[in-house]
Design an enzyme around this catalytic site. Structure first.
Site, PDB file in Angstrom:
ATOM      1  N   GLU A  93     -29.610   8.312  15.275  1.00 57.40           N
ATOM      2  CA  GLU A  93     -29.391   7.000  14.659  1.00 57.40           C
ATOM      3  C   GLU A  93     -29.337   7.215  13.141  1.00 57.40           C
ATOM      4  O   GLU A  93     -30.359   7.185  12.454  1.00 57.40           O
ATOM      5  CB  GLU A  93     -30.523   6.036  15.021  1.00 57.40           C
ATOM      6  CG  GLU A  93     -30.344   4.660  14.403  1.00 57.40           C
ATOM      7  CD  GLU A  93     -31.646   3.882  14.266  1.00 57.40           C
ATOM      8  OE1 GLU A  93     -31.575   2.702  13.896  1.00 57.40           O
ATOM      9  OE2 GLU A  93     -32.731   4.458  14.509  1.00 57.40           O
ATOM     10  N   ASP A 127     -34.255   8.062  17.520  1.00 63.04           N
ATOM     11  CA  ASP A 127     -34.561   6.914  16.665  1.00 63.04           C
ATOM     12  C   ASP A 127     -34.945   7.396  15.266  1.00 63.04           C
ATOM     13  O   ASP A 127     -35.785   8.296  15.121  1.00 63.04           O
ATOM     14  CB  ASP A 127     -35.707   6.120  17.300  1.00 63.04           C
ATOM     15  CG  ASP A 127     -36.033   4.856  16.540  1.00 63.04           C
ATOM     16  OD1 ASP A 127     -35.148   3.985  16.451  1.00 63.04           O
ATOM     17  OD2 ASP A 127     -37.168   4.749  16.037  1.00 63.04           O
ATOM     18  N   ASP A 149     -29.883  -3.392  17.306  1.00 56.68           N
ATOM     19  CA  ASP A 149     -30.395  -3.490  15.938  1.00 56.68           C
ATOM     20  C   ASP A 149     -29.575  -4.383  15.017  1.00 56.68           C
ATOM     21  O   ASP A 149     -29.904  -4.511  13.840  1.00 56.68           O
ATOM     22  CB  ASP A 149     -30.454  -2.086  15.317  1.00 56.68           C
ATOM     23  CG  ASP A 149     -31.674  -1.301  15.774  1.00 56.68           C
ATOM     24  OD1 ASP A 149     -32.717  -1.915  16.033  1.00 56.68           O
ATOM     25  OD2 ASP A 149     -31.578  -0.063  15.874  1.00 56.68           O
TER      26      ASP A 149
END
Length: 486
Positions: free
Chosen positions: A242, A212, A326
Site C-alpha cells: 500500500e 498495510d 480507504d
C-alpha cells in the site's frame, strides 16, 4: 538486477472484499461452527466505526459463483485475523482467524473452495502495528517496565496510558491512535515474529500478501528478508504494498512485486470525472486533492506511470485501483456519473497491471469516506443493483481475458488532444488500440502514418473495421477498443 514478478498476476483480475460487509452465511451454529454473537447490526444498516454486521468466510464461499460470473480470478481480503474492530487492522492474534469470520476452520474451507474454483487468494498483512489486545502489548500493560517484552514497542514512560481518552499515548502508535501500538521492528524477536507469520500463512496455501502501510517500516532490509522468506516458500507469491505515491525505493525487484496503484486511480478520476469530481472526502484520504486533467495531460500521466517510473515487469504487476476501503466510493467521487464510471472501468481493463475491483462498485454502490465506503453488499436488495453497469463491466473483463495484448502488452500513447486520448497495447503479433473521447461532441481521429494493422472493433459490433490510415469515429463521452485480427 533482474526483475521478476509472478506471471499469474499479469492475468489476474482482483476482487477486494471487506469481510464484515460482503456476505453472511446461515451455517453458523451448525455442524460445529459456533453461533454468531447476538449484538450485530442488521445487514445493510448504515455502517458505523465500531459496529459489526457479521459477514464471514463461509458467506464468501457461497458467493464464489457470483465472482466467477463477474469474471474475476483473484481475491484480496482485508484483514481476517482476530481483532476487536470491524476492519480488523487492530490485530490481536496473527495465528488465528477472527471467530466472527468462522475461525481457522472456515478459512481452510474458504481457501480450498476458492483455489479449487480457480481463484488466487491474497491476505492483508498488518505488520507495522498491532493492537492493545495483542499479547505482548497486553503484557506491558499488566507488568509495566518489568515485562520481558518492553523492546517490542516504543514506550516513552510508565505506566502505559493506553486507555486514557483525550491524552496522547506515551508510546508510538499509528497516527497517534492509542489502539494501534507500533511495533519496534529493530528488535530481532519482533522481526523474526513478523517474518514467521508471513511464512506461516504462505505454508497454509495463500498466494500472497498485501502489505498495510509498509513504508512506515522504514527499513529496506526488513522487507528484503520478508521477500526472501516468502519467495523461498512460494516463488510465485505476490507481494504488493500500500504505497500511495511513487515507489521506486520498494519496486526495484528486491522488495515488492507491485503497489496498490493509486497513481492510476488519481489519473483516471482526474480525466474521466474532471471538474465534476466531488472532493469533499478525497482530501481527507490518501488521495489528497485530485487534479482535473484534460486528455493530453491524462496521456502524459499514463505514459509516466506505465513507461517511465518502473521496470516493465513491475508495471505489469501493479494492482490498479479505482476504489478501496480507504477512500470514498468511486461513484460518489464521480457524483454518480455512471458514464464516467463505465469509461474508468474500460480504461482499467485495458491498461498494464492487474485490475482490482472493490466489492460492490460493480453494481453501483456509493458512499463517502470511512465508514460509509464500507457498506454491506445488498444481496437482500437486488433491485438496487445497477445491472447495466454490471453487464458492461463483465464485457470489459471478458475482453481483457480474451486479449493477451491487454494483459501482457507494452503501452504507447498514439494520439492526444484536449478531449481525446488513444493508446496502443502490443504483445507478440497482437495489437490493441483503445480510444476515449471525453469531449461534448464527436471527434474524428486519423491513425498516424505507419500504423499498418488491420483491427477488428470489439466493443461496437456495428462499427466498421479500422484499417491503416482509417478515420476513428469517437462519439462524445465514449470509448472504443480495436484488436488486430490474426
Amino acid at each position: 538486477m533482474s526483475v521478476h514478478t509472478p506471471d499469474w498476476v499479469k492475468d489476474a483480475i482482483f476482487y477486494q472484499i471487506f469481510p464484515d460487509r460482503f456476505a453472511k452465511s446461515g451455517r453458523f451454529g451448525k455442524n460445529g461452527y459456533l453461533p454468531k454473537p447476538r449484538n450485530l447490526q442488521p445487514w445493510g444498516a448504515t455502517p458505523t466505526f465500531h459496529g459489526f454486521q457479521g459477514g464471514d468466510l463461509l458467506g464468501i464461499i457461497e458467493k464464489l459463483p457470483y465472482l466467477q460470473s463477474l469474471g474475476v480470478n483473484a481475491i484480496y481480503l482485508n484483514p481476517i485475523f482476530s481483532s476487536a474492530s470491524n476492519h480488523r487492522y487492530h490485530t490481536h492474534d496473527y495465528l488465528h482467524v477472527d471467530p466472527i469470520l468462522g475461525g481457522n476452520r472456515a478459512f481452510a474451507e474458504f481457501l480450498e473452495a476458492a483455489q479449487g474454483q480457480g481463484f488466487r487468494v491474497v491476505l492483508d498483512g498488518v505488520f507495522n502495528h498491532a493492537s492493545r489486545g495483542f499479547f505482548q502489548f497486553n503484557h506491558l500493560m499488566e507488568c509495566g517496565e518489568e515485562s520481558p517484552y518492553t523492546d517490542w514497542f516504543h514506550v516513552h514512560s510508565w505506566p502505559i496510558n493506553a486507555f486514557n481518552d483525550g491524552q496522547q499515548p506515551n508510546y508510538d502508535a499509528w497516527w497517534g491512535i492509542p489502539s494501534l501500538p507500533k511495533f519496534n521492528t529493530k528488535t530481532p524477536a519482533v522481526r523474526e515474529f513478523l517474518w514467521q507469520i508471513a511464512a506461516y500463512w504462505l505454508k497454509k496455501g495463500i498466494d500472497g500478501w498485501r502489505l498495510d502501510v509498509p513504508n512506515e517500516i522504514d527499513d529496506d532490509e526488513f522487507w528484503r528478508e520478508f521477500r526472501r522468506r516468502c519467495k523461498n516458500i512460494n516463488p510465485d507469491a505476490y507481494i504488493v504494498g500500500e504505497l500511495w505515491g511513487e515507489a521506486h525505493r520498494w519496486l526495484q525487484g528486491d522488495q515488492f512485486d507491485g503497489q496498490m496503484n493509486y497513481l492510476f486511480s488519481r489519473a483516471a478520476l482526474g480525466f474521466f470525472s474532471g471538474h465534476n469530481m466531488d472532493q469533499t472526502d478525497t482530501v481527507r484520504t490518501g488521495y489528497g486533492y485530485i487534479q482535473s486533467l484534460n486528455a493530453s495531460q491524462f496521456a502524459t500521466e499514463l505514459d509516466r506511470i506505465f513507461n517511465q517510473l518502473y521496470d516493465p515487469e513491475i508495471v505489469l504487476s501493479q494492482m490498479n485501483m479505482l476504489g478501496s476501503h480507504d477512500v470514498p466510493r468511486t461513484l460518489t467521487v464521480a457524483r454518480h456519473d455512471k458514464t464516467a464510471l463505465r469509461l474508468m472501468y474500460l480504461c482499467q481493463m485495458t491498461t498494464p497491471g492487474a485490475p482490482n475491483i472493490y466489492y460492490g462498485d460493480e453494481i453501483g454502490m456509493s458512499g463517502g469516506h470511512d465508514p460509509h465506503c464500507r457498506g454491506a453488499f445488498p444481496w437482500h436488495d437486488e433491485g438496487s443493483w445497477d445491472t447495466t453497469l454490471l453487464e458492461d463491466l463483465k464485457q470489459y473483463i471478458q475482453l481483457r481475458h480474451d486479449t493477451p495484448a491487454l494483459r501482457w502488452g507494452n503501452f504507447r500513447i498514439m494520439y492526444a488532444n484536449e478531449s481525446v486520448v488513444v493508446y496502443q497495447r502490443q504483445y507478440q503479433a497482437q495489437t490493441a488500440v483503445v480510444a476515449f473521447n471525453m469531449g461534448q461532441q464527436e471527434e474524428l481521429v486519423i491513425a498516424p502514418p505507419g500504423f499498418a494493422y488491420h483491427l477488428e472493433e470489439k466493443l461496437n459490433p456495428n462499427g466498421e473495421p479500422f484499417k491503416a490510415h482509417s478515420t476513428l469515429t469517437l462519439p462524445s463521452r465514449n470509448g472504443r477498443v480495436w484488436v488486430s485480427s490474426p
